[in-house]
Design a protein around this motif. Structure first.
Motif, short mmCIF file in Angstrom:
data_model
loop_
_atom_site.label_atom_id
_atom_site.label_comp_id
_atom_site.label_asym_id
_atom_site.label_seq_id
_atom_site.Cartn_x
_atom_site.Cartn_y
_atom_site.Cartn_z
N LEU A 203 39.97 28.82 40.57
CA LEU A 203 40.52 30.17 40.66
C LEU A 203 41.03 30.43 42.07
CD1 LEU A 203 37.91 32.31 38.67
CD2 LEU A 203 40.19 31.63 37.93
N LYS A 204 40.23 29.99 43.03
CA LYS A 204 40.63 30.18 44.43
C LYS A 204 41.93 29.46 44.72
CE LYS A 204 39.08 27.36 47.50
NZ LYS A 204 38.13 26.57 48.29
N LEU A 205 42.01 28.20 44.29
CA LEU A 205 43.24 27.43 44.53
C LEU A 205 44.42 28.04 43.79
CD1 LEU A 205 41.92 23.73 44.46
CD2 LEU A 205 42.57 25.09 46.45
N ALA A 206 44.15 28.56 42.58
CA ALA A 206 45.23 29.20 41.82
C ALA A 206 45.78 30.37 42.63
CB ALA A 206 44.70 29.68 40.47
N HIS A 207 44.87 31.15 43.18
CA HIS A 207 45.30 32.31 43.97
C HIS A 207 46.11 31.85 45.19
CE1 HIS A 207 45.07 36.08 46.21
NE2 HIS A 207 44.80 35.32 47.25
N LEU A 208 45.57 30.88 45.92
CA LEU A 208 46.24 30.44 47.15
C LEU A 208 47.59 29.82 46.85
CD1 LEU A 208 43.19 28.92 49.08
CD2 LEU A 208 44.30 31.12 49.46
N LEU A 209 47.65 28.99 45.79
CA LEU A 209 48.91 28.32 45.47
C LEU A 209 49.97 29.34 45.03
CD1 LEU A 209 47.47 25.17 43.66
CD2 LEU A 209 48.82 25.17 45.77
N LYS A 210 49.51 30.32 44.28
CA LYS A 210 50.46 31.35 43.82
C LYS A 210 50.97 32.15 45.02
CE LYS A 210 50.91 34.84 40.21
NZ LYS A 210 52.15 34.31 39.63
N GLU A 211 50.04 32.46 45.91
CA GLU A 211 50.39 33.23 47.10
C GLU A 211 51.37 32.46 48.00
OE1 GLU A 211 47.24 35.48 49.73
OE2 GLU A 211 47.44 33.41 50.43
N ARG A 212 51.11 31.14 48.13
CA ARG A 212 51.94 30.35 49.06
C ARG A 212 53.28 29.96 48.47
NH1 ARG A 212 47.59 28.28 52.37
NH2 ARG A 212 46.40 30.17 52.54
N THR A 213 53.34 29.79 47.14
CA THR A 213 54.56 29.23 46.55
C THR A 213 55.28 30.18 45.62
OG1 THR A 213 53.40 28.39 44.60
CG2 THR A 213 53.49 26.93 46.53
N GLY B 6 28.24 34.38 39.21
CA GLY B 6 27.76 34.57 40.57
C GLY B 6 28.14 35.95 41.01
N LYS B 7 27.63 36.35 42.13
CA LYS B 7 27.89 37.70 42.61
C LYS B 7 29.39 37.88 42.89
CE LYS B 7 26.02 41.03 45.85
NZ LYS B 7 24.97 41.25 46.85
N THR B 8 29.99 38.80 42.26
CA THR B 8 31.42 39.14 42.34
C THR B 8 32.35 38.01 41.89
OG1 THR B 8 31.79 38.54 44.66
CG2 THR B 8 31.04 40.79 44.23
N PHE B 9 31.81 37.03 41.16
CA PHE B 9 32.65 35.95 40.65
C PHE B 9 33.53 36.45 39.50
CE2 PHE B 9 30.00 31.92 41.86
CZ PHE B 9 29.99 32.33 43.18
N GLU B 10 32.94 37.16 38.57
CA GLU B 10 33.71 37.65 37.42
C GLU B 10 34.82 38.59 37.88
OE1 GLU B 10 33.57 36.50 34.46
OE2 GLU B 10 34.77 37.96 33.36
N GLU B 11 34.51 39.37 38.91
CA GLU B 11 35.52 40.27 39.46
C GLU B 11 36.70 39.48 40.02
OE1 GLU B 11 32.26 40.45 39.75
OE2 GLU B 11 31.53 42.46 40.19
N PHE B 12 36.40 38.32 40.59
CA PHE B 12 37.46 37.47 41.13
C PHE B 12 38.34 36.93 40.00
CE2 PHE B 12 39.00 33.44 43.13
CZ PHE B 12 39.72 34.02 44.15
N ASP C 104 38.79 38.35 37.17
CA ASP C 104 39.56 39.51 36.72
C ASP C 104 40.79 39.71 37.61
OD1 ASP C 104 39.79 41.95 35.09
OD2 ASP C 104 39.51 42.95 37.03
N ARG C 105 40.59 39.54 38.90
CA ARG C 105 41.70 39.70 39.85
C ARG C 105 42.79 38.66 39.57
NH1 ARG C 105 40.96 38.99 46.41
NH2 ARG C 105 43.15 38.59 46.87
N LEU D 37 43.38 37.11 36.74
CA LEU D 37 44.04 37.44 35.48
C LEU D 37 45.15 38.45 35.75
CD1 LEU D 37 40.89 37.75 33.19
CD2 LEU D 37 42.80 36.20 32.78
N LYS D 38 44.81 39.44 36.56
CA LYS D 38 45.76 40.50 36.83
C LYS D 38 46.88 40.05 37.76
CE LYS D 38 42.57 44.09 35.60
NZ LYS D 38 41.35 44.74 36.05
N GLU D 39 46.62 39.01 38.54
CA GLU D 39 47.68 38.48 39.41
C GLU D 39 48.71 37.72 38.60
OE1 GLU D 39 45.85 36.15 42.49
OE2 GLU D 39 45.16 37.90 43.58
N GLY D 40 48.40 37.50 37.30
CA GLY D 40 49.39 36.85 36.44
C GLY D 40 49.24 35.34 36.35
#
Lengths: 294, 202, 663
Positions: C420-430, C445-451, C453-454, C456-459
């Protein structure tokens, strides 16, 4: 070198050129093939779809006859099965006899009813590709290559049932044995990612909509990658890829891709004649692709 | 289009069928399926199936017998073993397909006018008779039985095979036909086998 | 409830625990109590709902005092759980704690049987055996051994760094041993950490320099432990210090030698950047490497390979730090406790042929992508493919080398989140279309599900299905020249072909390739998965079966940074508790040699798995170091002359037990 030989039904019919070229290559390399006496059909994929234990009994008759012939003539207890379906079915029954006690007991009883003995441990089913590369050896073969197929580009197509799930001599997804043998014949293998993708098997005849597409994908990809011909190890693959190209042309596009057996290519490199190797039996003629290559 | 209800009641599950699926050759790991879909994705024929292999495994182990046995899926399996080779839970999907085909034939629940089960039956009948199978003869026979038009369609191929010397007209047969029949007949057929299994279980 | 002591033996008190219904549900406790009451020597026979409770223990202590009991037998649960409890109760009543025998009628009888009569019968047999045995028990004392106050930490990733700092901050001298040229471990490779996306380097490098600057920490990087001798509290550890060919005390990491190297261009794969960039034979892994000392690679350095280099590097160093004559050194250090934090290996994606790693240049491992998105990585964080293109579509494949019986069966726990983290970073960078292919999305994990969710909403696209293959044969125009991912969209129920320009393989975590060798050096256990085995999965998660050796982080099993740091803190606390106590108590179930009976045959010497037996050449007798002896009994059983005796397993005790069970 002496081996038992189980040609299977296809090599007596549509796959005649495979039988001819395999025998010719073996003669040229000093391999003697002793045909299993009075062998019967292995059952292919169809028999197992109807009967399970009987399918094993059917295949076991061949194993039993082969074992008896080997003992009789003092031969190596390796059965060469060139057809991938036969290879798989015979190997599957050998595995079942080894692993499933109930099957073993029932098959033993069935063979007894036919006056036959259970095949003894150590009997092996081998594919000619395995035998040529691992028993004869590429060095010995290269030494006998008289007319290497300079500039011939081939798409090496192994199909499914040879490599999965029993073949231990090569990788199940990315086999290379034939690539190496073709290289020894002087031909060049293109990078072919569809090496082990199913050709459609018996579906090409029965459900052509599905089967033709599978054959088309293999052929068009071979063409796209610059192959002059597809080279196969199985009579059904050869039949599917070679026999339906007019229908493929009608439904998808014209591919005009000759489909050879690996034994034909090797035979040519060993200096055998096209006639001996059954090259003329291709529905899509291979002669133009081969012209001037050796 | 008439509306169709897709909900299933628990009473529609055939638990005995689910147990049977687990007991067949190759069915031993079926409970461990995690429904990842690798089998479907690696299957070259799944794109034509009414249920993908993954869905079929799930239906079979849950006991939705009618859906499973009347599906096209099992007959579209060409036995290429790609699913079995790669399944992360080592489920022998191909062997399960075989067992389901046999059961469908035994129960007569395969799709009507679909050539493959008919071919399979015809094929085994021929082997019992002659010991060998001339494929061209078989294919012709099949199309004559199921679809006349298709037979006409295949004439071109037949002529090609004839031209290249690859066509055989008469079925080859083996010497030991009686022996082969004795061997085959001394083994229980699928239905007798099933009866025996039920008896043993009781 | 009392029965007269008949016979002349010691007065025995017998107590049976109901353990609620755990025991009493399957065993007729009252029948067993009555059975015991009639046995010779039994002066007291009582049952109680929970013997381990305070009132239960108090009852025992009081009876010992009031009735003058001389032996104690308690039939209850496993001695692993409560042997110590009842020993203390005995001591409280004034009885030597080793005049006690525990009978496990729970794990050995009530939990494993259903037939009440048979289970009761079995419990009676067990009780009889113990009552016969306990008569022969002797008074024993636990040995107290002083503990060396220093702590060794092996492995300098985030776990080792945190454990070392925790112990050092508590005033302990710590030796931190790291195999690589720098500490930092896997965390040093990452750009961001999930789910907060805080910068990995920003939170890690201060801790790295704290290690370097800490007066209580000795950092031995580029070093490996080769031998561990001794025992809890008193280990002697041998550490191999590999030659860097650079004097650590002189080098300041200024790069002058690197610039001056005869190789004008860097041409060797840079391990730190996962081979995505090149380095020279003399190199510094990354700017914040700790210690900030260059290293010369003997496999590529011309001087070290052939001895025929102009050595421009040495000439360029004004501090004369380069030393081609440096040799491997071996150091021996005493420590009281050892913490293993050796981390994990990332799964080699080449093992999944069908994902094309190594065949298709645009198929990347997740660790490579960590470097690719890293601001200090080979491209400065610019996501450019190996063929120079920028990806317009990216597929991230989960569970590569996880949840697969062909490779690793387990869930690697961190991959969903780092994907998920890499998905976010790759989307942000490219700005690319990013797909995640997952089997099950695991975000516990703590605030993992929220991440999640974020994301999902980032597309970011999520497709539930295990990818079957990555290939390069196109079926449509948009697939031409691209990689095609073939997957069943299991939620849709059909197969999809998805063309992408870049594939990221989310490698699972597995045990280090040499975990088995390390396990042997430290004499600890490994699970079938190869990870180090904790003493108890819940109650002793950072202890091992070797006293004084603790484990933390991913060497024990896959885990993320917070869990790793928490474990490292726990392991440090356990180590501190051990060394701060100043001494350890040793179980007295050790063996000893009766010298006059020893024939000097030496057969026991090689048998001892703890090297506790030595041979006294002067006296020609075997001798057992009580401190090293773990009481396994191998020597006592093997001794041909019967001259080795083991406390608590003396012949009369064992024979008594056998008599009891058979009587």
């Amino acid at each position: 070198m002496n081996y038992l030989y189980y040609p299977g039904c296809s090599l007596k019919g549509t796959g005649r050129a495979y039988d001819e070229s395999l025998k010719a290559v073996c003669r040229a390399l000093g391999i003697t093939l002793s045909e299993v006496p009075d062998w019967n059909c292995c059952g292919a994929t169809a028999y197992m779809s109807v009967e399970e234990t009987r399918a094993h009994a059917l295949a076991a008759r061949n194993l039993s006859l082969a074992d008896a012939a080997a003992a009789d003539k003092g031969l190596k207890r390796d059965i060469i099965a060139p057809c991938s379906a036969c290879y798989l079915v015979l190997a599957k029954t050998l595995h079942a006899l080894d692993e499933q006690i109930e099957t073993r007991v029932l098959v033993e009883r069935a063979l007894k009813a036919g006056g036959l003995d259970m095949p003894k441990a150590g009997l092996q089913v081998r594919h000619p590709l395995d035998v040529l590369v691992n028993d004869v050896g590429l060095a010995a073969i290269s030494a006998k290559v008289k007319s290497p197929l300079k500039g011939l580009k081939l798409a090496p197509y192994y199909g499914c049932q040879l490599v999965r799930p029993y073949a231990a001599f090569d990788d199940q997804a990315h086999p290379v044995t034939m690539d190496r043998l073709m290289a020894a014949s002087g031909a060049e293998c293109v990078d072919f990612p569809l090496k082990t993708r199913c050709c459609g098997g018996s579906l090409t005849g029965t459900v052509p909509d599905a089967g033709l597409r599978l054959a088309y994908i293999i052929l068009k990809e071979a063409k796209k990658r610059g192959a002059h011909a597809v080279v196969t190890v199985c009579p059904l693959c050869q039949f599917n890829l070679d026999g339906y190209q007019d229908k493929i042309a009608a439904e998808f596009e014209e591919v005009a891709m000759p489909v050879l057996y690996f034994t034909q290519v090797l035979g040519l490199a060993l200096g055998l004649s096209e006639r001996e190797l059954g090259i003329q039996r291709g529905i899509v003629p291979a002669e133009p692709a081969l012209a001037g290559r050796r | 289009m008439p509306l169709q209800q897709t909900m299933r009641y628990e009473s529609e599950r055939d638990r005995a069928f689910a147990d049977w699926v687990e007991s067949i050759t190759g069915g031993e790991n079926v409970k461990g399926c995690i429904q990842c879909g690798l089998c479907s994705a690696t299957c070259p024929l799944s794109i034509y199936m009414d249920y993908t292999p993954r869905r079929l495994v799930n239906l079979a182990r849950a006991g939705f017998k009618d859906e499973v046995l009347s599906s096209f899926t099992i007959w579209l399996c060409a036995s290429c073993y790609a699913c079995r080779a790669e399944c992360p839970k080592q489920i022998k999907v191909t062997d399960i397909m075989y067992a389901l085909k046999r059961r469908a034939i035994r129960e007569g629940s395969y799709p009507r006018r679909f050539p493959i089960p008919i071919l399979a039956k015809e094929f085994s009948r021929m082997i019992r008779g002659f010991g060998r199978t001339p494929e061209t003869f078989l294919v012709a026979d099949l199309f004559l039985r199921t679809n006349w038009l298709r037979f006409l369609d295949m004439i071109g191929l037949g002529l090609n095979l004839l031209r290249t010397g690859r066509m055989s007209f008469v079925p080859e047969s083996i010497q030991g036909r009686d022996q082969l029949r004795r061997i085959l007949d001394s083994v229980d057929g699928e239905s007798a086998k099933e009866e025996r299994a039920v008896k043993e279980a009781a | 409830m009392k029965s007269a002591s008949n016979g002349s033996g010691p007065k025995i008190g017998f107590y049976i625990c109901h353990c609620g219904t755990n025991i009493a549900g399957t065993i007729d406790v009252e029948a067993v109590r009555e059975h015991a009451a009639k046995l010779p020597g039994v002066a007291v026979s009582k049952g109680y709902k929970y013997m381990c409770s305070d009132p239960g223990q108090e009852m025992i202590a009081q009876d010992i005092r009031a009735q003058g009991l001389e032996r104690l037998v308690v039939a209850a649960c496993s001695p692993n759980l409560h042997e110590e409890t009842f020993r203390k109760a005995a001591a409280k009543g004034g009885l030597n704690p080793f005049f006690f025998q525990m009978v496990n009628i729970r794990e050995h009888a009530s939990w494993v049987h259903e037939d009440k009569a048979a289970a009761t019968q079995k419990a009676e047999d067990q009780v009889r055996a113990a009552i016969h045995r306990v008569r022969f028990h002797k008074a024993l004392e636990k040995k107290r051994v002083p503990v060396h106050p220093d702590v060794m930490v092996v492995g300098g990733g985030i776990a080792g760094i945190h454990a070392a700092l925790t112990a050092a901050n508590a005033g302990k001298k710590v030796i931190l041993v790291e195999r690589e040229a720098t500490i930092g471990g896997h965390m040093a490779l990452f750009d961001k950490t999930f789910p907060t996306l805080d910068c990995s380097a920003c939170i890690l490098t201060p801790k790295m320099s704290a290690v370097k600057g800490h007066p209580n920490i000795t950092l031995w990087a580029y070093s490996e432990v080769t031998k561990v001798e001794g025992y809890v509290g008193n280990f002697k550890v041998t550490v191999k210090r590999k030659p860097r060919y650079v004097k650590e005390d002189l080098c300041v990491g200024c790069d002058a030698c690197i610039d001056a190297c005869v190789f004008k261009e860097a041409k060797f794969p840079d391990e730190f950047n996962q081979g995505l960039s090149k380095r020279k034979p003399v190199y510094l892994s990354f700017p914040q490497a700790t210690p900030k000392v260059v290293t010369i690679d003997p496999k590529t350095c011309i001087q070290l390979k052939t001895g025929k280099c102009k050595m421009t590097c040495a000439a360029a160093c004004d501090r004369k730090a380069i030393d081609f004559g440096q040799k491997e050194e071996s150091k021996e250090v005493p420590v009281g406790a050892i913490i293993l934090t050796t981390g994990f290996d990332a799964f080699d994606p080449k093992r999944h042929e069908y994902y094309g790693y190594g065949r298709y240049p645009n198929v990347y491992s997740a660790l490579e992508v960590e470097r690719l998105v890293n601001a200090s990585g080979p491209t400065g964080g610019d996501v450019v493919l190996r063929d120079g293109r920028r990806p317009e579509a990216i597929g991230i494949i989960h569970c590569v080398g996880s949840r697969d019986e062909h490779t690793n069966k387990w869930c690697s726990r961190v991959c969903c989140m780092y994907s998920l983290k890499l998905a976010h970073l790759l989307k942000e960078r490219t700005g690319a279309q990013v797909y995640n292919f997952y089997i099950d999305m695991r975000t516990p994990g703590k605030t993992f599900e929220e991440f999640y969710d974020r994301l999902l909403k980032e597309g970011v696209q999520f497709v539930r299905g295990r990818v079957a293959e990555v290939n390069d044969w196109a079926m449509t125009r948009e697939e031409e020249g691209r990689l095609v991912i073939r997957v069943e969209d299991t939620l849709a129920g059909f197969v999809r072909r998805i063309p992408v320009d870049m594939v990221v393989l989310s490698q699972g975590l597995e045990a280090r390739k040499d975990a088995l060798d390390v396990r042997r050096i430290f004499n600890i256990g490994c699970g079938s998965d190869g990870f180090f085995q904790e003493r108890h999965p819940k109650l002793a998660p950072v202890s091992t079966f070797a006293d004084g050796i603790f484990i933390a982080g991913a060497c024990q099993g896959p885990k993320d940074i917070p869990d790793t740091v928490a474990q490292a803190g726990a392991a440090a606390a356990e180590a501190l508790a051990l060394v701060d106590a100043g001494h350890v108590e040793m179980e007295p179930n050790t063996s000893r040699v009766v010298e006059e009976e020893c024939s000097g045959c030496k057969s026991c010497v090689p048998l001892c798995p703890y090297s506790a037996i030595t041979f006294d050449e002067a006296k020609k007798k075997a001798s057992i170091n009580e401190i090293l002896c773990k009481g396994c009994g191998v020597c006592a059983a093997a001794c041909p002359s019967g001259s080795i005796r083991q406390n608590l397993f003396e012949d009369d005790e064992i024979f008594g037990e056998i008599e009891g069970v058979l009587s």
